[in-house]
Design an enzyme around this catalytic site. Structure first.
Site, PDB file in Angstrom:
ATOM      1  N   ARG A  98      30.035  -3.104   9.800  1.00  0.00           N
ATOM      2  CA  ARG A  98      29.777  -1.937  10.640  1.00  0.00           C
ATOM      3  C   ARG A  98      30.995  -1.013  10.648  1.00  0.00           C
ATOM      4  NH1 ARG A  98      25.614  -2.781  14.545  1.00  0.00           N
ATOM      5  NH2 ARG A  98      24.705  -4.873  14.412  1.00  0.00           N
TER       6      ARG A  98
ATOM      7  N   PHE B 277      37.089   1.245  12.788  1.00  0.00           N
ATOM      8  CA  PHE B 277      36.524  -0.034  13.219  1.00  0.00           C
ATOM      9  C   PHE B 277      35.616  -0.623  12.133  1.00  0.00           C
ATOM     10  CE2 PHE B 277      37.403   2.091  17.340  1.00  0.00           C
ATOM     11  CZ  PHE B 277      38.312   1.168  17.841  1.00  0.00           C
ATOM     12  N   VAL B 278      36.152  -0.611  10.909  1.00  0.00           N
ATOM     13  CA  VAL B 278      35.392  -1.129   9.766  1.00  0.00           C
ATOM     14  C   VAL B 278      35.501  -2.649   9.790  1.00  0.00           C
ATOM     15  CG1 VAL B 278      35.081  -1.051   7.275  1.00  0.00           C
ATOM     16  CG2 VAL B 278      35.960   0.965   8.489  1.00  0.00           C
ATOM     17  N   ARG B 279      34.504  -3.276  10.377  1.00  0.00           N
ATOM     18  CA  ARG B 279      34.529  -4.725  10.550  1.00  0.00           C
ATOM     19  C   ARG B 279      33.105  -5.268  10.517  1.00  0.00           C
ATOM     20  NH1 ARG B 279      37.852  -4.703  16.260  1.00  0.00           N
ATOM     21  NH2 ARG B 279      39.670  -3.496  15.597  1.00  0.00           N
ATOM     22  N   GLY B 280      32.948  -6.409   9.871  1.00  0.00           N
ATOM     23  CA  GLY B 280      31.675  -7.114   9.905  1.00  0.00           C
ATOM     24  C   GLY B 280      30.490  -6.304   9.428  1.00  0.00           C
TER      25      GLY B 280
ATOM     26  N   CYS C  60      57.473   6.434   9.017  1.00  0.00           N
ATOM     27  CA  CYS C  60      56.642   7.318   9.844  1.00  0.00           C
ATOM     28  C   CYS C  60      56.585   8.694   9.225  1.00  0.00           C
ATOM     29  CB  CYS C  60      57.219   7.413  11.248  1.00  0.00           C
ATOM     30  SG  CYS C  60      56.297   8.529  12.311  1.00  0.00           S
TER      31      CYS C  60
END
Length: 292
Positions: free
Chosen positions: A279, A274-277, A120
């Site tokens: 988008r 939210f880097v997915r598909g 951390c």
């Protein structure tokens, strides 16, 4: 032994379902062991990690803390003790280049009375400003096509071999401006995975701190880093590590925290979540993403 096999062990498991309990069988699980990082004989940090790429982890950690500026600062990175001794492989010694003194007080001064971390970057920090102190704004200039970010997490999945076997580790990768892999790593801790990936580039000369050459004569790498892509969320310390390494874009599979967004704005980092598909969402410096 391959990189992924070193971080995996076997344990017995009983699987339950609506039909009841199945027969006991062996299962693959991620290894968790401590790594003590020493500089010139002094303990700087102890972190729980997945064994493998320990040299890279130590170098990446010291680089993100502002203790190392480049591979030129290094004299050696070796395990302490001898093979076969109890605990061998869990203590690593970093020695500076001849005539150089590494400023380990950068860590002790910034943390509250403890040398222990648990993967951390913020734990034990006195203030958020302690972290900001080692961040130099990433200059504009490197332009990336949006498609590079859109497909960044796909490149990450390609190298998540330990995750495929255990489901229990995070991953980080550094891509160049065209989306090709420069370095990657897996670890129980997201921050360790980033340190391993960045440390790989530090050791190869592909990453240098912005203050490494005040005269501006540091050679620019042939393929400078363009994107740091991470599994999970984008936290403050992930953005901080990218800023220190002068990586202009952070792409995460999941969400970002408010402090991560604030730091990305201040440090010139483009933060995509939210880097997915194909988008993604961009919170900071979206103008960096356009067709070169």
């Amino acid at each position: 032994m391959s990189r992924e096999e070193k971080g995996i062990t076997r344990r017995m498991v009983v699987r339950f379902s609506e039909e009841g309990a199945a027969a006991p069988e062996e299962d693959s699980v991620a290894v968790e062991e401590p790594l003590e990082i020493r500089v010139s004989g002094d303990t700087v940090a102890i972190t729980m990690r997945t064994p493998g790429q320990d040299r890279e982890l130590a170098v990446g950690f010291l680089f993100s803390e502002g203790i190392l500026r480049s591979v030129d600062d290094l004299g050696g990175v070796t395990y302490c003790g001898r093979p076969g001794e109890e605990g061998w492989g869990n203590v690593i010694e970093v020695t500076p280049a001849p005539g150089l003194v590494l400023e380990v007080e950068r860590v002790s001064a910034a943390r509250r009375g403890t040398l222990t971390t648990a993967a951390c970057g913020v734990c034990g920090r006195r203030t958020v400003e302690d972290l900001m102190a080692v961040c130099t704004p990433v200059p504009p200039g490197l332009v990336l096509a949006p498609e590079v970010v859109a497909h960044a997490t796909e490149r990450l999945r390609d190298v998540q071999r330990n995750f495929a076997s255990t489901g229990g580790v995070h991953a980080a990768a550094v891509l160049d401006a065209s989306g090709e892999l420069l370095a990657w790593a897996e670890d129980l801790g997201r921050h360790n995975a980033v340190d391993k990936a960045v440390g790989t580039l530090v050791l190869s000369g592909g990453v240098r701190a912005s203050r490494a050459s005040p005269s501006g004569t540091s050679p620019r790498p042939e393929r400078p880093p363009g994107v740091l892509v991470v599994s999970g969320r984008a936290s403050f310390e992930i953005v901080q590590k990218a800023a220190v390494a002068q990586i202009p874009v952070v792409a995460s599979v999941s969400a970002a925290s408010s402090l991560a967004i604030d730091l990305a704005e201040r440090s010139g980092v483009t933060l995509a979540t939210f880097v997915r598909g194909g988008r993604f969402n961009v919170y900071t410096h979206p103008t960096r993403l356009r067709r070169p």
